[in-house]
Design a protein around this motif. Structure first.
Motif, short mmCIF file in Angstrom:
data_model
loop_
_atom_site.label_atom_id
_atom_site.label_comp_id
_atom_site.label_asym_id
_atom_site.label_seq_id
_atom_site.Cartn_x
_atom_site.Cartn_y
_atom_site.Cartn_z
N SER A 22 -1.01 -29.12 4.11
CA SER A 22 -2.47 -29.07 3.97
C SER A 22 -2.99 -30.03 2.90
CB SER A 22 -2.91 -27.64 3.61
OG SER A 22 -2.47 -27.31 2.29
N ILE A 23 -2.10 -30.73 2.20
CA ILE A 23 -2.53 -31.55 1.07
C ILE A 23 -3.39 -32.73 1.51
CG2 ILE A 23 -1.78 -32.98 -0.87
CD1 ILE A 23 0.75 -31.23 -1.00
N VAL A 24 -2.90 -33.51 2.48
CA VAL A 24 -3.68 -34.67 2.94
C VAL A 24 -5.01 -34.25 3.57
CG1 VAL A 24 -3.73 -36.61 4.55
CG2 VAL A 24 -1.70 -36.21 3.17
N PRO A 25 -5.04 -33.24 4.45
CA PRO A 25 -6.34 -32.79 4.97
C PRO A 25 -7.29 -32.32 3.87
CG PRO A 25 -4.58 -31.92 6.34
CD PRO A 25 -3.92 -32.56 5.15
N ALA A 26 -6.74 -31.68 2.83
CA ALA A 26 -7.58 -31.22 1.72
C ALA A 26 -8.16 -32.41 0.97
CB ALA A 26 -6.77 -30.35 0.77
N LEU A 27 -7.35 -33.44 0.74
CA LEU A 27 -7.84 -34.65 0.07
C LEU A 27 -8.97 -35.30 0.87
CD1 LEU A 27 -4.48 -36.26 -1.10
CD2 LEU A 27 -6.31 -35.46 -2.60
N LYS A 28 -8.78 -35.38 2.17
CA LYS A 28 -9.80 -36.00 3.03
C LYS A 28 -11.10 -35.18 3.00
CE LYS A 28 -6.59 -38.33 6.14
NZ LYS A 28 -6.05 -38.45 7.53
N LYS A 39 3.72 -38.66 -3.95
CA LYS A 39 3.32 -40.05 -3.68
C LYS A 39 3.84 -40.50 -2.32
CE LYS A 39 3.37 -44.64 -5.85
NZ LYS A 39 3.79 -45.44 -4.68
N THR A 40 5.08 -40.17 -2.03
CA THR A 40 5.67 -40.54 -0.74
C THR A 40 4.94 -39.86 0.42
OG1 THR A 40 7.84 -40.82 -1.77
CG2 THR A 40 7.80 -40.53 0.61
N ILE A 41 4.66 -38.56 0.25
CA ILE A 41 3.98 -37.80 1.30
C ILE A 41 2.58 -38.36 1.56
CG2 ILE A 41 2.96 -35.56 1.88
CD1 ILE A 41 5.31 -34.26 0.35
N LEU A 42 1.84 -38.60 0.48
CA LEU A 42 0.45 -39.04 0.64
C LEU A 42 0.35 -40.43 1.23
CD1 LEU A 42 -1.30 -37.75 -2.62
CD2 LEU A 42 -0.87 -36.57 -0.46
N GLU A 43 1.22 -41.33 0.80
CA GLU A 43 1.11 -42.71 1.25
C GLU A 43 1.66 -42.91 2.66
OE1 GLU A 43 2.61 -45.25 -1.92
OE2 GLU A 43 0.51 -45.47 -2.59
N ALA A 44 2.19 -41.84 3.26
CA ALA A 44 2.55 -41.90 4.68
C ALA A 44 1.30 -41.93 5.55
CB ALA A 44 3.42 -40.70 5.05
N ASP A 45 0.18 -41.52 4.95
CA ASP A 45 -1.11 -41.58 5.66
C ASP A 45 -1.80 -42.88 5.28
OD1 ASP A 45 -4.08 -41.17 6.05
OD2 ASP A 45 -3.36 -39.27 6.84
N PRO A 46 -2.17 -43.70 6.26
CA PRO A 46 -2.76 -45.01 5.96
C PRO A 46 -4.10 -44.94 5.22
CG PRO A 46 -2.94 -44.50 8.30
CD PRO A 46 -2.03 -43.48 7.71
N MET A 47 -4.74 -43.78 5.24
CA MET A 47 -6.03 -43.65 4.56
C MET A 47 -5.87 -43.45 3.06
SD MET A 47 -9.09 -40.95 5.44
CE MET A 47 -10.55 -40.83 4.38
N VAL A 48 -4.65 -43.09 2.62
CA VAL A 48 -4.43 -42.71 1.21
C VAL A 48 -3.67 -43.80 0.47
CG1 VAL A 48 -3.47 -40.99 -0.35
CG2 VAL A 48 -4.38 -40.28 1.87
N HIS A 49 -4.18 -44.17 -0.70
CA HIS A 49 -3.46 -45.05 -1.61
C HIS A 49 -3.33 -44.35 -2.95
CE1 HIS A 49 -2.18 -48.46 -3.97
NE2 HIS A 49 -3.21 -48.31 -4.78
N VAL A 50 -2.10 -44.23 -3.45
CA VAL A 50 -1.87 -43.61 -4.75
C VAL A 50 -2.00 -44.67 -5.83
CG1 VAL A 50 -0.23 -42.36 -6.21
CG2 VAL A 50 -0.39 -41.81 -3.77
N SER A 51 -3.06 -44.56 -6.63
CA SER A 51 -3.35 -45.56 -7.67
C SER A 51 -2.29 -45.55 -8.76
CB SER A 51 -4.71 -45.30 -8.30
OG SER A 51 -5.72 -45.27 -7.32
N SER A 52 -1.85 -44.33 -9.15
CA SER A 52 -0.86 -44.19 -10.20
C SER A 52 -0.38 -42.74 -10.23
CB SER A 52 -1.45 -44.58 -11.57
OG SER A 52 -0.44 -44.59 -12.56
#
Length: 206
Positions: free
Chosen positions: A108-114, A17-30
């Protein structure tokens, strides 16, 4: 993009959650911690992407994904796991997951999500390298049982090799529209969902 994280290791899910939300494009719903929570939270929140571990106590990530994909074949599910187990990889592909990447490759997690959010299917390099051995046929194929024409077989081969409709059209001297029609007919004939499953079919049978 709204992302639901499910991992039975609470430290891992919190770190993700911390890693993903460092990117402004990602919001962790839960964040969930089991397969059953994945199903319940997905129904409640309708996230853009479900980022989920595979090996969990009780209902596994694969089991949860099967339930969700049977309800909605367009659900975007990306598996993130420490295991590059061959059976898991094949099953993830078979049920229609949008990707399978390893936790070790955290960068590679955030690029993969995008990529998944934009409609792509994503597999890490360590997973892709396994495809040829995973998809080898167990026996000499019997082409006749598939009732495929030579043109259809050629198109399937090009799809399996990652060619776009435009590239296939150029190779076979067809229009893009004709190639799209062929692929739709092939998918219906073989009872497959999409190009990824068609590629799997090719490596397993042809």
């Amino acid at each position: 993009m709204n992302v639901l994280i499910v991992d039975d290791d609470r430290l891992v899910s919190s770190s993700l959650k911390t890693i993903l939300e460092a990117d402004p494009m990602v919001h962790v719903s839960s964040v969930g911690n089991s397969g059953s929570e994945a199903v319940a939270l997905y129904h409640k929140l309708c996230p853009d992407i479900l980022l989920m571990d595979i090996r969990m106590d009780g209902m596994t990530g694969i089991d949860a994904a099967k339930i969700l994909l049977e309800e909605d074949s367009k659900a975007k599910i990306l598996f993130l796991t420490t295991f590059s187990d061959d059976d898991y990889i094949v099953e993830a592909l078979r049920i229609g997951a949008k990707g399978y990447i390893l936790k070790q490759n955290f960068e590679s997690i955030v690029p993969a999500l995008k990529a998944v959010f934009s409609g792509q299917v994503v597999f890490g390099d360590a997973i892709v390298s396994k495809f040829p051995s995973l998809m080898k046929p167990k026996e000499q194929p019997n082409f006749s049982r598939f009732k495929l024409s030579e043109r259809e077989l050629a198109i399937i081969e090009h799809v399996a090799n990652g060619k776009s409709n435009r590239e296939i059209a150029q190779k076979l001297f067809l229009s893009e529209g004709t190639v799209r029609n062929y692929i739709s007919i092939i998918l219906e004939k073989l009872a497959l969902r999409d190009r990824t499953q068609l590629a799997i079919f090719y490596y397993k049978h042809l």
